[in-house]
Design an enzyme around this catalytic site. Structure first.
Site, PDB file in Angstrom:
ATOM      1  N   TYR A 177       0.849  -1.189   0.000  1.00 34.22           N
ATOM      2  CA  TYR A 177       0.000   0.000   0.000  1.00 34.22           C
ATOM      3  C   TYR A 177       0.893   1.251   0.000  1.00 34.22           C
ATOM      4  O   TYR A 177       1.876   1.319   0.759  1.00 34.22           O
ATOM      5  CB  TYR A 177      -0.901  -0.020   1.238  1.00 34.22           C
ATOM      6  N   ASP A 228      -0.645  -7.404   6.578  1.00 33.74           N
ATOM      7  CA  ASP A 228      -1.748  -6.474   6.359  1.00 33.74           C
ATOM      8  C   ASP A 228      -2.850  -7.266   5.657  1.00 33.74           C
ATOM      9  O   ASP A 228      -2.707  -7.668   4.504  1.00 33.74           O
ATOM     10  CB  ASP A 228      -1.239  -5.300   5.501  1.00 33.74           C
TER      11      ASP A 228
HETATM   12  C1  LIG Z   1      -6.065   1.778   2.761  1.00 32.04           C
HETATM   13  C2  LIG Z   1      -5.022   0.842   3.154  1.00 32.04           C
HETATM   14  C3  LIG Z   1      -4.150   1.123   4.229  1.00 32.04           C
HETATM   15  C4  LIG Z   1      -4.185   2.441   4.976  1.00 32.04           C
HETATM   16  O1  LIG Z   1      -5.383   2.632   5.633  1.00 32.04           O
HETATM   17  P1  LIG Z   1      -6.037   4.076   5.928  1.00 32.04           P
HETATM   18  O2  LIG Z   1      -7.254   3.702   6.699  1.00 32.04           O
HETATM   19  O3  LIG Z   1      -6.322   4.719   4.607  1.00 32.04           O
HETATM   20  O4  LIG Z   1      -5.047   4.851   6.717  1.00 32.04           O
HETATM   21  C5  LIG Z   1      -3.219   0.168   4.588  1.00 32.04           C
HETATM   22  N1  LIG Z   1      -3.128  -0.999   3.908  1.00 32.04           N
HETATM   23  C6  LIG Z   1      -3.923  -1.300   2.878  1.00 32.04           C
HETATM   24  C7  LIG Z   1      -3.763  -2.602   2.174  1.00 32.04           C
HETATM   25  C8  LIG Z   1      -4.900  -0.398   2.453  1.00 32.04           C
HETATM   26  O5  LIG Z   1      -5.674  -0.692   1.410  1.00 32.04           O
END
Ligand SMILES: *Cc1c(COP(=O)(O)O)cnc(C)c1O
Length: 387
Positions: free
Chosen positions: A103, A175
């Site tokens: 990301y 993640d």
């Molecule tokens: C959107 C996203 C983030 C960050 O999240 P926010 O809520 O926008 O701060 C982190 N990892 C992934 C895979 C994302 O899609």
């Protein structure tokens, strides 16, 4: 029966969510209080100050811990705030091996913020687990990966990577935003921390920002909990309530996201104006064996390459009407975007080329509208983009 024994759909609705003891309310109250009374000085009740803990947030945290099969969860004001708290466990001189396909905001945190604090990062193609061991240095402390990745939807073998991580005593962070706990539970595959942007599928309605970090490890939980309170990037009680409300339908939404996306991927893969479709589980997907081992469904994200030029890709996006051209993903409404011009615009051109982020690449977040309207919208926009 403890809610950890319930099936997933029941956990979404009931885990940690008993009717309110005082009123019988079936929904968790929104506790708008920054501070809590103490009967005697220095003798707080279960809550003291809302940055440290808040009753509405506590329910969300307990619910997310159950859903991700962890023992502790910590909620944050955004996915980036969750990511920040987890990386803050490291200190100057430490090194991180991170997936090459991350990301953008996570990439920016490593490359522009934590690099200033003396934490170094090596991007590594973790979509082949054999690449990990050679990237590990003496001072490596953490591995950070996303699976499926964004926007190329590559899968990393969490189990294989966790073995290498454990051999070297490294913290493996996954993640899990793209899959959500409905499709995959990294902690059961050996990850030590799961991070979510709850802004996406967990929130599901494109109306909140939020993040979470979940773990099974007592020592990591203590550190993340300390950082959550000390750095203070916590969500408001109202947003915690909205996340809880959204979680109650996560399974129903995800099921429809998967069904709709499967049909759209089939439609696209037989269309003469489409060069390439990337979708886990699709017959053309190169990692289907790992997909079957690791995920319970394909999710709602599709990447595709349109024939023609960047001009045709832009016209396609302009001519969609059920799909909205916008960044973000995971909401009930369908979105489409150009990673090259939008979400991944800041990735340097050389890396874009290596990753395959071409000007003709389009990323779809397939929503839960009627599939007929979604198909017609795509066929119509494709026709217009070449007229
Ligand atoms: C959107 C996203 C983030 C960050 O999240 P926010 O809520 O926008 O701060 C982190 N990892 C992934 C895979 C994302 O899609």
């Amino acid at each position: 029966m403890s809610s950890t024994n319930y099936e997933f759909a029941t956990q979404l609705i009931h885990a940690a969510q008993e009717p309110d003891l005082q009123t019988g309310a079936v929904n968790v109250p929104i506790h708008l209080s920054s501070t809590f009374a103490q009967k005697s000085p220095g003798q707080p009740g279960p809550f003291e100050y809302s940055r440290s803990d808040n009753p509405t947030r506590q329910v969300l945290q307990k619910n997310l811990a159950v859903l991700e099969k962890g023992s502790h969860a910590f909620c944050f004001s955004s996915g980036c705030a969750a990511t920040t708290a987890v990386i803050m466990m490291l200190k100057s001189g430490d090194h991180v091996v991170c997936g090459s396909d991350l990301y953008g905001g996570t990439h920016r945190l490593f490359g522009q913020i934590f690099s200033r604090l003396g934490i170094t990062t090596t991007p590594c193609d973790l979509y082949d687990a054999n690449n990990l061991a050679p990237a590990i240095q003496k001072n490596t402390r953490m591995i950070w990966l996303e699976t499926p990745s964004n926007p190329m939807l590559k899968l990393a073998d969490i189990e294989a990577i966790s073995k290498v991580a454990n051999d070297h005593k490294l913290i493996l962070v996954v993640d899990n935003t793209f899959a959500s706990p409905y499709l995959q539970n990294p902690l059961t595959l050996g990850a030590h921390v799961v991070v979510h942007s709850t802004t996406k599928y967990i929130g599901g309605h494109s109306d909140i920002l939020g993040g979470a970090a979940i773990t099974n490890d007592e020592s990591l939980a203590e550190q993340i909990g300390f950082l959550q309170n000390a750095c203070g990037g916590v969500p408001s009680p109202f947003e915690c309530y909205l996340a809880l409300r959204s979680l109650k339908t996560l399974h129903v939404r995800m099921q429809r996201h998967c069904e709709n996306a499967t049909q759209i991927a089939d439609l696209l893969s037989s269309h003469p104006k489409i060069k390439r479709v990337i979708f886990p589980g699709h017959k053309s997907f190169t990692q289907n064996e790992l997909y079957k081992k690791q995920m319970r469904g394909p999710g709602g994200m599709i990447s595709l390459e349109i024939t023609g030029t960047a001009h045709n890709a832009a016209k396609f996006l302009e001519n969609l009407s059920v799909f909205t051209c916008a960044e973000s993903l995971g909401g009930v409404e369908s979105l489409a975007e150009s990673p090259f011009l939008m979400t991944h615009q800041k990735v340097d051109d050389r890396l874009k080329k290596i990753l395959g982020i071409s000007p003709e690449l389009i990323r779809l977040s397939v929503g839960i509208e009627d599939i007929k309207d979604l198909k017609n919208d795509i066929l119509h926009a494709l026709e217009q983009s070449f007229s």
